[in-house]
Enzyme design. Structure first.
Site, PDB file in Angstrom:
ATOM      1  N   ASP A  25      -6.378   1.645  -3.881  1.00  0.00           N
ATOM      2  CA  ASP A  25      -7.696   1.207  -3.415  1.00  0.00           C
ATOM      3  C   ASP A  25      -8.379   2.299  -2.588  1.00  0.00           C
ATOM      4  O   ASP A  25      -9.582   2.241  -2.362  1.00  0.00           O
ATOM      5  CB  ASP A  25      -7.625  -0.105  -2.625  1.00  0.00           C
ATOM      6  CG  ASP A  25      -6.775  -0.021  -1.366  1.00  0.00           C
ATOM      7  OD1 ASP A  25      -6.042   0.978  -1.190  1.00  0.00           O
ATOM      8  OD2 ASP A  25      -6.820  -0.972  -0.563  1.00  0.00           O
ATOM      9  N   ASP A  61      -3.789   6.259  -3.052  1.00  0.00           N
ATOM     10  CA  ASP A  61      -2.659   5.712  -2.309  1.00  0.00           C
ATOM     11  C   ASP A  61      -1.887   4.743  -3.204  1.00  0.00           C
ATOM     12  O   ASP A  61      -2.197   4.593  -4.388  1.00  0.00           O
ATOM     13  CB  ASP A  61      -3.116   5.073  -0.994  1.00  0.00           C
ATOM     14  CG  ASP A  61      -3.960   3.821  -1.183  1.00  0.00           C
ATOM     15  OD1 ASP A  61      -4.441   3.587  -2.299  1.00  0.00           O
ATOM     16  OD2 ASP A  61      -4.142   3.076  -0.195  1.00  0.00           O
ATOM     17  N   ASP A  73      -1.494   1.482  -3.688  1.00  0.00           N
ATOM     18  CA  ASP A  73      -2.146   0.400  -4.439  1.00  0.00           C
ATOM     19  C   ASP A  73      -3.496   0.826  -4.990  1.00  0.00           C
ATOM     20  O   ASP A  73      -4.240   0.005  -5.537  1.00  0.00           O
ATOM     21  CB  ASP A  73      -2.282  -0.866  -3.595  1.00  0.00           C
ATOM     22  CG  ASP A  73      -3.078  -0.667  -2.312  1.00  0.00           C
ATOM     23  OD1 ASP A  73      -3.155   0.472  -1.825  1.00  0.00           O
ATOM     24  OD2 ASP A  73      -3.623  -1.661  -1.785  1.00  0.00           O
ATOM     25  N   SER A 114       0.823  -1.200   0.000  1.00  0.00           N
ATOM     26  CA  SER A 114       0.000   0.000   0.000  1.00  0.00           C
ATOM     27  C   SER A 114       0.862   1.256   0.000  1.00  0.00           C
ATOM     28  O   SER A 114       1.608   1.502  -0.941  1.00  0.00           O
ATOM     29  CB  SER A 114      -0.974  -0.032   1.175  1.00  0.00           C
ATOM     30  OG  SER A 114      -1.870   1.041   1.115  1.00  0.00           O
TER      31      SER A 114
END
Length: 453
Positions: free
Chosen positions: A247, A243, A245, A99
């Site tokens: 999501d 962010d 990743d 992340s």
């Protein structure tokens, strides 16, 4: 590698420094354990742009294939793109990402078929136990023929699925600045936004897992400064920050001012309730009072839950909820297998803004009704003792209620606050809200004085 994996197997995922805490041989064992615990004949795997991600992902694939499991690799993708593949193919999935953590970290987010979460109590504990037992000796040999490993691109299908859930064909043209933070938003945004009436101003779209411009965590104010400035310079209608990743999605208005995730939750909830009258909406206990108010005003049923995606997804499945939102800018949709997708939330914001003539600040004002502190972290020596001191200070006060659904929540007529201990660090996290700024500041400071002594 030590056989004790407690430092890298967290409540919801696997996360650690590469290669100090985990490496490709360990990833191979995780792949075999994932295959064993899910009992699947086939799985799907994706990865982010971190330098270590392709090697770890391929090692995981080898471990699963060695036990006879067929593996579909979708390559570079956002976490919600992996959830899309898990849902569309009805296969368990694994996403290699850390992340917004720094470049030397990596991790695995895992799900069962249909993007159902894998957490400590839903398979992750079993996976950890297997890998610990195999460390040093390797996964046991399988009698099954090795599975296949094939590649498949899902980006266009993912984008088409999202665009099919939100109608943007008739909205007015909008100028939108997007800061991808050198993360996976730089991969997904151009395809998802293609053909829409949007003038896209890209920032940091180059995929670079070393994050050369800023940390890919838009909840930290210092990481959206560039976006705020660019929105003002461009005279844009809004800005979006993803962010690492991709999501989570964070929104700023035409002035560059941050829009609280609770206001986005309330806005999207009202749109989903227009499609699904009387539906249930999940919100965690740190979201603003405005969220359950807006849900009720729009004929829906709000359900309050603990913080964390596994709790949200569990409640969504249990209640058949149409939507769920968290203070951390995670947004969950029944139409997306109850999984979280910041991209779908962003499309809802764009559709709502483009469907009327006013600016975003005016649109969100009706959903942003109270003064909030945001999350304030304090390092403490003894979390339990500090929480007990807070409880003692407020217990028995007239018109005040206490509950311990998640940490300690104290509620009065004009304010509330929640204090939660971190699971991984010696921290207490405070969130406070009140009907006006002076009251919020007073409550915030009183509680911080107890926490910090």
């Amino acid at each position: 590698m030590a056989a004790d994996l407690s430092q890298i197997v967290k409540a919801y995922d696997i996360r650690g420094v590469v290669p100090d805490q985990w490496d490709e041989p360990l990833a191979e064992l995780f792949g075999a354990a994932f295959a064993r615990v899910t009992g699947a004949d086939a799985i799907v795997i994706g990865h982010d742009m971190r330098p270590s991600s392709p090697g770890l992902s391929r090692a995981f694939a080898r471990g699963a294939a060695a036990l006879g499991v067929d593996v579909t690799e979708i390559g570079l993708c956002s976490t919600d793109q992996l959830y899309y593949a898990s849902g569309a193919f009805d296969l368990p999935g694994a996403m290699f990402t850390a992340s917004h953590n720094p470049a030397r970290y990596n991790g695995i987010k895992m799900c069962r078929a249909g993007a159902a979460p894998v957490g400590q109590d839903t398979g992750l504990g079993e996976i950890r136990a297997l890998v610990e037992s195999w460390t040093g000796s390797g996964a046991p040999a399988s009698d099954a023929a090795p599975g296949t490993i094939t590649r498949r691109d899902t980006l266009e299908d993912y984008a088409a699925h999202l665009r099919g859930l939100v109608d943007l064909t008739s909205v007015r043209p909008l100028k939108v600045v997007v800061d991808a933070g050198n993360g996976m938003g730089g991969h997904t945004v151009p395809t998802v936004f293609a053909g829409l009436p949007l003038d896209l101003v890209p920032m940091y779209f180059e995929l670079d897992g070393t994050f050369p411009n800023h940390e890919a965590n838009p909840l930290d104010a210092k990481n959206i400064v560039d976006l705020q400035q660019r929105v003002r310079e461009e005279g844009a209608d809004l800005g979006l920050a993803f962010d690492g990743d991709a999501d989570r999605c964070f929104v700023v208005d035409e002035h560059g001012d941050p829009v609280p995730p609770s206001a986005i939750t309330a806005l999207v909830a009202s749109r989903e309730l227009a499609k699904h009258p009387g539906g249930t909406v999940i919100h965690n206990l740190i979201t603003s009072w405005s969220v359950p108010e807006v849900v009720r005003e729009n004929g829906g049923k709000p359900v309050r839950t603990r913080v964390g995606h596994s709790f949200i997804k569990e409640q969504m499945a249990k209640t058949g909820a149409i939507f769920g939102g968290e203070h951390s800018a995670h947004y969950y949709f029944r139409d997306f297998w109850n999984a979280d997708t910041g991209m779908l939330a962003a499309l809802h914001v764009l559709a709502a803004l483009g469907g009327q003539d006013g600016p975003l600040s005016g649109l969100v004002a009706q959903y942003d009704r109270y003064a909030g502190s945001g999350e304030i972290n304090s390092t403490v020596d003894d979390q339990t003792a500090r929480l007990a001191a807070i409880r003692t200070a407020y217990e028995g006060s007239e018109g005040v209620t206490l509950d311990e659904l998640d940490g300690l929540t104290v509620t009065a007529a004009d304010w509330w606050f929640n204090v939660r201990p971190s699971n991984t660090e010696p921290l207490l996290r405070l969130n406070a809200e009140a009907r006006d700024e002076p009251t919020m500041a007073k409550v915030r400071d009183e509680v911080l004085e107890i926490i910090r002594g």
